[in-house]
Enzyme design. Structure first.
Site, PDB file in Angstrom:
ATOM      1  N   LEU A   1       1.206 -14.945  -0.283  1.00 21.45           N
ATOM      2  CA  LEU A   1      -0.064 -14.220  -0.357  1.00 21.45           C
ATOM      3  C   LEU A   1      -0.991 -14.533   0.819  1.00 21.45           C
ATOM      4  O   LEU A   1      -1.049 -15.667   1.288  1.00 21.45           O
ATOM      5  CB  LEU A   1      -0.767 -14.557  -1.667  1.00 21.45           C
ATOM      6  CG  LEU A   1       0.034 -14.269  -2.942  1.00 21.45           C
ATOM      7  CD1 LEU A   1      -0.800 -14.612  -4.170  1.00 21.45           C
ATOM      8  CD2 LEU A   1       0.519 -12.825  -3.015  1.00 21.45           C
ATOM      9  N   HIS A   2      -1.695 -13.508   1.270  1.00 18.54           N
ATOM     10  CA  HIS A   2      -2.688 -13.638   2.340  1.00 18.54           C
ATOM     11  C   HIS A   2      -3.958 -12.909   1.895  1.00 18.54           C
ATOM     12  O   HIS A   2      -4.040 -12.422   0.757  1.00 18.54           O
ATOM     13  CB  HIS A   2      -2.131 -13.072   3.650  1.00 18.54           C
ATOM     14  CG  HIS A   2      -1.529 -11.698   3.500  1.00 18.54           C
ATOM     15  ND1 HIS A   2      -2.279 -10.588   3.195  1.00 18.54           N
ATOM     16  CD2 HIS A   2      -0.235 -11.268   3.569  1.00 18.54           C
ATOM     17  CE1 HIS A   2      -1.501  -9.532   3.113  1.00 18.54           C
ATOM     18  NE2 HIS A   2      -0.250  -9.911   3.324  1.00 18.54           N
TER      19      HIS A   2
ATOM     20  N   GLY B   1      -2.565  -1.769  -2.105  1.00 20.38           N
ATOM     21  CA  GLY B   1      -3.216  -1.685  -0.804  1.00 20.38           C
ATOM     22  C   GLY B   1      -2.863  -0.394  -0.070  1.00 20.38           C
ATOM     23  O   GLY B   1      -1.733   0.091  -0.144  1.00 20.38           O
TER      24      GLY B   1
ATOM     25  N   GLY C   1       4.530 -11.979  -3.203  1.00 22.80           N
ATOM     26  CA  GLY C   1       4.224 -13.375  -2.867  1.00 22.80           C
ATOM     27  C   GLY C   1       3.951 -13.587  -1.391  1.00 22.80           C
ATOM     28  O   GLY C   1       3.765 -12.642  -0.631  1.00 22.80           O
TER      29      GLY C   1
ATOM     30  N   ILE D   1      -6.744  -4.900   4.992  1.00 24.91           N
ATOM     31  CA  ILE D   1      -7.388  -6.100   5.540  1.00 24.91           C
ATOM     32  C   ILE D   1      -6.635  -6.488   6.817  1.00 24.91           C
ATOM     33  O   ILE D   1      -5.391  -6.530   6.839  1.00 24.91           O
ATOM     34  CB  ILE D   1      -7.353  -7.255   4.517  1.00 24.91           C
ATOM     35  CG1 ILE D   1      -7.987  -6.826   3.192  1.00 24.91           C
ATOM     36  CG2 ILE D   1      -8.029  -8.496   5.094  1.00 24.91           C
ATOM     37  CD1 ILE D   1      -9.451  -6.448   3.255  1.00 24.91           C
TER      38      ILE D   1
ATOM     39  N   HIS E   1      -3.658  -9.485   0.019  1.00 22.62           N
ATOM     40  CA  HIS E   1      -3.426  -9.628  -1.424  1.00 22.62           C
ATOM     41  C   HIS E   1      -4.706 -10.127  -2.105  1.00 22.62           C
ATOM     42  O   HIS E   1      -5.062  -9.678  -3.193  1.00 22.62           O
ATOM     43  CB  HIS E   1      -2.323 -10.645  -1.695  1.00 22.62           C
ATOM     44  CG  HIS E   1      -1.002 -10.337  -1.070  1.00 22.62           C
ATOM     45  ND1 HIS E   1      -0.507 -11.051  -0.002  1.00 22.62           N
ATOM     46  CD2 HIS E   1      -0.062  -9.406  -1.363  1.00 22.62           C
ATOM     47  CE1 HIS E   1       0.681 -10.581   0.330  1.00 22.62           C
ATOM     48  NE2 HIS E   1       0.980  -9.576  -0.476  1.00 22.62           N
TER      49      HIS E   1
ATOM     50  N   LYS F   1      -2.485  -0.387   2.944  1.00 26.90           N
ATOM     51  CA  LYS F   1      -1.514  -0.858   3.944  1.00 26.90           C
ATOM     52  C   LYS F   1      -0.163  -0.173   3.726  1.00 26.90           C
ATOM     53  O   LYS F   1       0.510   0.234   4.659  1.00 26.90           O
ATOM     54  CB  LYS F   1      -1.391  -2.383   3.820  1.00 26.90           C
ATOM     55  CG  LYS F   1      -0.165  -3.000   4.451  1.00 26.90           C
ATOM     56  CD  LYS F   1      -0.387  -3.231   5.914  1.00 26.90           C
ATOM     57  CE  LYS F   1       0.825  -3.746   6.652  1.00 26.90           C
ATOM     58  NZ  LYS F   1       1.917  -4.278   5.904  1.00 26.90           N
TER      59      LYS F   1
ATOM     60  N   SER G   1       2.811 -10.289   5.092  1.00 22.97           N
ATOM     61  CA  SER G   1       3.678 -11.475   4.945  1.00 22.97           C
ATOM     62  C   SER G   1       4.697 -11.514   6.078  1.00 22.97           C
ATOM     63  O   SER G   1       5.126 -12.584   6.505  1.00 22.97           O
ATOM     64  CB  SER G   1       4.400 -11.437   3.601  1.00 22.97           C
ATOM     65  OG  SER G   1       3.479 -11.211   2.553  1.00 22.97           O
TER      66      SER G   1
END
Ligand code: AMP
Length: 280
Positions: free
Chosen positions: A33-34, A147, A31, A176, A37, A149, A186
């Site tokens: 979210l950006h 991701g 959650g 990203i 996500h 990431k 987050s």
């Protein structure tokens, strides 16, 4: 978009979709979210008939001194983004729904969890593998999106799915970033204005390292030293690790291998941030 907090409702919806022969993509998240996500959800939307997003801060992947209690949450904003990106279902369970009393069953991957974040977060990846397994079982997804990431997580989940015959395709998606290069996370919300500026050092240092690798540097210690030096020059930064491993077994190397993961974890103030690059 269907919102649900119960496993039963997910199962019923999935059963109906499967009866129609529809393919399902799953995007597991915690959650808040950006766009990171969002890129996973958008990719899942393109490649599947139906998209499930899970939105669950998984308590069993947090150590006792970590940020479970303060982890940022905004479920309404998450729903809005998921709607905009065309997700079909958002699953937002309470911890009790996922972990019954006397829950004693865990899934884990050896070797790949020994280094990098596995060292300072000893229970983390068993918590991740366990929740991801449960989400795979519930969603019956054809594909799941993760991701780069969290590169170690991606490698571990992929290996788990292969080793244990989960029959699900694990799709890795690029990192990203903010305009200045900071990887979206987050946890960036924890940073003060001054820390936010300092945090760009992770990307700056990794870019230096990546240039060295791409220009043919084979001495792993030199790559690690260059990255370490750049990060140490930032007064607000404290290194947890700078590691160079092979992008297969995630083991430390002295000679830069053909498929390499270079990853860092750095405290900026009290906030622990991670970033990496992979050269294949
Ligand atoms: P989290 O909510 O942090 O557990 O992340 C959920 C998924 O989103 C994981 O697969 C992450 O790797 C992925 N993700 C998080 N941040 C980014 C980012 N900046 N770029 C791409 N994927 C990301």
């Amino acid at each position: 978009m269907l919102r649900t907090t119960t496993k039963q409702e997910v199962r019923e919806q999935v059963k109906a979709w499967k009866a129609e022969g529809l393919s399902i993509g799953l995007v597991p998240t915690m959650g808040y979210l950006h766009e990171g996500h969002g890129s996973l959800i958008a990719r899942a939307r393109k490649e599947n008939d139906r998209v499930i997003v899970s939105d669950f801060v998984n308590p069993i992947q947090f150590g006792p001194k970590e940020d479970l209690a303060t982890y940022p949450r905004d479920f309404e904003a998450d729903c809005k983004l998921c709607e905009e990106l065309g997700a079909d279902l958002i699953f937002h369970p309470e911890p009790e729904e996922m972990y019954a009393e006397n829950f004693h069953s865990y899934v884990g991957v050896n070797v790949l969890s020994e280094n990098l974040c596995g060292k300072s977060r000893p229970i983390h990846f068993n918590g991740v593998c366990t929740v991801v397994t449960k989400l795979f079982m519930l969603s019956q997804a054809d594909r799941a999106y993760f991701g780069q990431k969290d590169a170690q997580q991606l490698a571990i989940v992929r290996r788990m799915a292969r080793d244990l015959d989960y029959n699900i395709e694990i799709v890795g998606c690029p990192i990203i970033r903010e305009e200045d290069g900071l990887a979206k996370s987050s946890r960036n919300t924890y940073l003060s204005a001054e820390e936010r500026k300092a945090a760009v050092v992770l990307h700056r240092a990794l870019t230096l390292g990546e240039q060295l690798v791409r220009s043919g540097e084979k001495d792993a210690a030199k790559v690690v030293a260059a990255i370490t030096k750049e990060i140490e020059a930032e007064p607000l930064a404290r290194i947890d690790y700078v590691e160079l491993v092979d992008w297969n077994e995630l083991q430390p190397q002295s000679v830069v291998p053909d498929q390499v993961l270079v990853a860092v974890a750095v405290y900026i103030g009290k906030t622990r941030l991670i970033d990496n690059f992979i050269v294949e």
